[in-house]
Design a protein around this motif. Structure first.
Motif, short mmCIF file in Angstrom:
data_model
loop_
_atom_site.label_atom_id
_atom_site.label_comp_id
_atom_site.label_asym_id
_atom_site.label_seq_id
_atom_site.Cartn_x
_atom_site.Cartn_y
_atom_site.Cartn_z
N THR A 58 58.61 52.75 32.77
CA THR A 58 57.34 52.20 33.46
C THR A 58 57.52 51.19 34.46
OG1 THR A 58 56.12 52.98 31.34
CG2 THR A 58 55.30 51.47 32.11
N GLU A 59 56.89 51.27 35.16
CA GLU A 59 57.09 50.33 36.38
C GLU A 59 55.94 49.01 36.30
OE1 GLU A 59 57.59 51.78 39.91
OE2 GLU A 59 59.22 53.20 39.92
N LYS A 60 55.25 49.35 35.83
CA LYS A 60 53.85 48.23 35.08
C LYS A 60 54.37 47.18 34.70
CE LYS A 60 49.47 48.37 33.06
NZ LYS A 60 48.52 49.19 32.66
N GLU A 61 53.74 46.11 35.14
CA GLU A 61 54.16 44.66 34.37
C GLU A 61 53.35 44.80 33.22
OE1 GLU A 61 53.46 41.86 37.43
OE2 GLU A 61 54.65 42.82 38.89
N PRO A 62 53.90 43.80 32.12
CA PRO A 62 53.35 43.78 30.76
C PRO A 62 52.01 43.13 31.31
CG PRO A 62 55.14 42.80 30.98
CD PRO A 62 55.44 43.52 32.02
N THR A 63 51.10 43.14 30.38
CA THR A 63 49.68 42.08 30.36
C THR A 63 49.84 40.99 29.19
OG1 THR A 63 48.45 43.83 28.46
CG2 THR A 63 48.17 44.34 30.73
#
Length: 421
Positions: A58-63
Motif C-alpha cells: 500500500t502506497e497510502k500514507e497513514p492517517t
C-alpha cells in the motif's frame, strides 16, 4: 502465456546461473525495477522469509496511529447502519404431515360379581397391611428376592426384628471377621520318638502345612516307620517333601506292613517318584488310600500315566487314589480297577471264595477312538467280535432276595469306612 507458465520458464532460465551471477544482475537494477521484480516472487516459496513473501504494497500514507478499540467500534456502527440482504425466499413456519395423536385405550368396566374377575377376599387385607407386615408375609411365602437373609431367618424362627421395610432388603449384612485357623502345632521330634518306640496310642499322624522340616528329620521319620507296626494313617500334605527322598519313601512302604492311608499332596514329587510309589504299594498289600495330587509337575506324561495304570491294575487292595490323570485311557483303567477292588471287598465280607490270581484287566487301547465318545464305532467293534467268535450265553445265577435289599449296601459302605479308619 499464463503467469504460472511464465514463472516456470523464468525459474528454468535462472537455474542455469550461479548465485554470484544473479547477485551481479540484481545489483545493476534500480529500486523501481526491484519492486517490480518482487511482484513475481512465489508467496508459497519456503526459502524466502515471510516478510519478503507477504510485503505490504500500500502506497497510502497513514492517517494516524493504530487504535484497535476505535476500529472495532467503527466496524460495529457500520454494520448496524447497513441494510441486511434481502432473502430470495422469506422464512415461514409450515407444518407438514399429520400431528401425532396417542392411541386411545378403551377400558371395560368389570362387574364385581364377574366370575373371571381377579378380585379376591385378600385384596382388602393386603391394602390395609403395613410395610413391616408385608415384609413378614413375603418371608413366610418364600419370596427371598424381596427380603434379606436376616429378615427371612427371623420370620422362620419367629424372632422379633427391630428394623424392617423394603429399604432393609437393599442393605447388606456386616461382614463377620472369623479368626484364622490355628497352625499345626504337632511336634515333629516328639512324633519321631513315638514312632521309634512303636507307641501303640499313635494311630494317626498329621504333619500337614508344617514348614521348614529338614531332610534329616524326614529320613528319621521314614526310618522309624520301617519298623513301626501301630501307625495306620500318615498325612504330610504341603510340607515341601523333596523328590530326592523318593527312594527312602519307597523303601519304607515296602518294609511297613500296617500303614493304610498316606497323604503326600502339594509337595515336590516328580512323575518317576509317583510311579515308583504306585509300583511299591502293590507289594505292600495293606495300602487302602493314597493321595498324590498337586505336585510340582502337574503333567505326568503318557509314559508315566501308563506305568501308573499298570501298577494300579495289579493292585487288589487299593480303594482310593487321589491323582489327576490327563489321558482318558489311563483314567478309565484306574477307575475299573478301583471299582473291582470295592467288589472284592464286598465278596470277602459275604464270605465268598476268591482266587489269589487277580482278574485280567483290559489291555491299553491302541487308539483313543473308544474313549472320546465314539459310541457307534464301539458298538460296531463289539458286533464284529460277536460275529467272529460266537459264544453261548450262560444262564445267570438266581439272586437271593436278601442281596437286593438296600440295607446290605449301607452295611458294605460302613464296613469299608471302618477298614479305612
Amino acid at each position: 502465456m499464463s503467469i504460472i507458465e511464465r514463472r516456470t520458464q523464468q525459474q528454468k532460465e535462472l537455474a542455469d546461473f550461479d548465485d554470484a551471477e544473479i547477485d551481479a544482475l540484481l545489483s545493476q537494477l534500480s529500486q523501481s525495477e526491484l519492486e517490480e521484480l518482487s511482484n513475481y516472487v512465489d508467496p508459497d516459496d519456503s526459502c524466502l522469509p515471510p516478510s519478503e513473501r507477504c510485503r505490504y504494497h500500500t502506497e497510502k500514507e497513514p492517517t494516524g496511529p493504530f487504535n484497535r478499540q476505535k476500529l472495532i467500534h467503527y466496524l460495529e456502527e457500520q454494520s448496524k447502519s447497513e441494510k441486511d440482504w434481502e432473502e430470495p425466499v422469506p422464512f415461514e413456519t409450515k407444518k407438514r404431515g399429520k400431528a401425532f395423536q396417542p392411541r386411545q385405550v378403551v377400558t371395560e368396566d368389570k362387574d364385581e360379581d364377574d366370575e373371571y374377575s381377579n378380585n379376591t377376599e385378600w385384596d382388602e387385607v393386603l391394602a390395609g397391611a403395613s410395610e413391616s407386615e408385608m415384609v413378614e408375609l413375603a418371608a413366610i411365602l418364600g419370596f427371598t428376592g424381596l427380603i434379606n437373609q436376616v429378615q427371612y431367618h427371623a420370620s422362620v424362627s419367629n424372632k422379633q426384628i427391630d428394623f424392617g421395610g423394603w429399604s432393609a432388603a437393599a442393605k447388606c449384612d456386616p461382614m463377620r471377621v472369623l479368626p484364622p485357623e490355628p497352625d499345626n502345632d504337632t511336634n515333629v521330634d516328639q512324633s519321631i520318638q513315638k514312632l521309634k518306640r512303636n507307641d501303640p496310642d499313635l494311630k494317626a499322624l498329621n504333619l500337614n502345612n508344617i514348614k521348614n522340616i529338614s531332610n534329616e528329620k524326614f529320613r528319621d521319620l521314614l526310618g522309624a516307620l520301617e519298623k513301626n507296626t501301630n501307625l495306620r494313617m500318615l498325612s504330610m500334605a504341603n510340607v515341601e517333601f523333596p523328590d530326592s527322598l523318593g527312594e527312602e519313601l519307597c523303601q519304607m512302604l515296602s518294609a511297613n506292613s500296617t500303614l493304610q492311608s498316606l497323604n503326600l499332596e502339594s509337595n515336590l514329587l516328580s512323575g518317576a517318584t509317583i510311579t515308583r510309589i504306585c509300583q511299591t504299594i502293590v507289594e505292600n498289600k495293606t495300602m487302602l488310600e493314597l493321595r498324590l495330587a498337586n505336585q510340582r509337575r502337574q503333567v505326568l506324561g503318557h509314559k508315566a500315566e501308563m506305568a501308573i495304570a499298570e501298577a494300579v491294575a495289579a493292585n487288589r487292595v487299593l480303594l482310593r487314589l487321589g491323582l489327576h490323570l490327563s489321558f482318558p485311557s489311563t483314567r478309565n483303567r484306574v477307575n475299573e480297577r478301583l471299582r473291582g477292588n470295592w467288589d472284592l471287598l464286598r465278596r470277602k465280607r459275604r464270605g465268598e471264595e476268591i482266587s489269589d490270581d487277580a482278574p485280567p484287566m483290559p489291555p491299553p487301547p491302541t487308539s483313543y477312538r473308544g474313549y472320546q465318545g465314539d459310541e457307534k464305532a464301539k458298538r460296531r467293534d463289539d458286533d464284529e467280535e460277536e460275529e467272529e467268535e460266537p459264544e453261548e450265553e450262560e444262564p445267570e445265577p438266581e439272586r437271593d432276595e436278601e442281596e437286593e435289599e438296600p440295607a446290605q449296601e449301607e452295611e458294605e459302605e460302613e464296613e469299608a469306612e471302618e477298614v479305612v479308619q
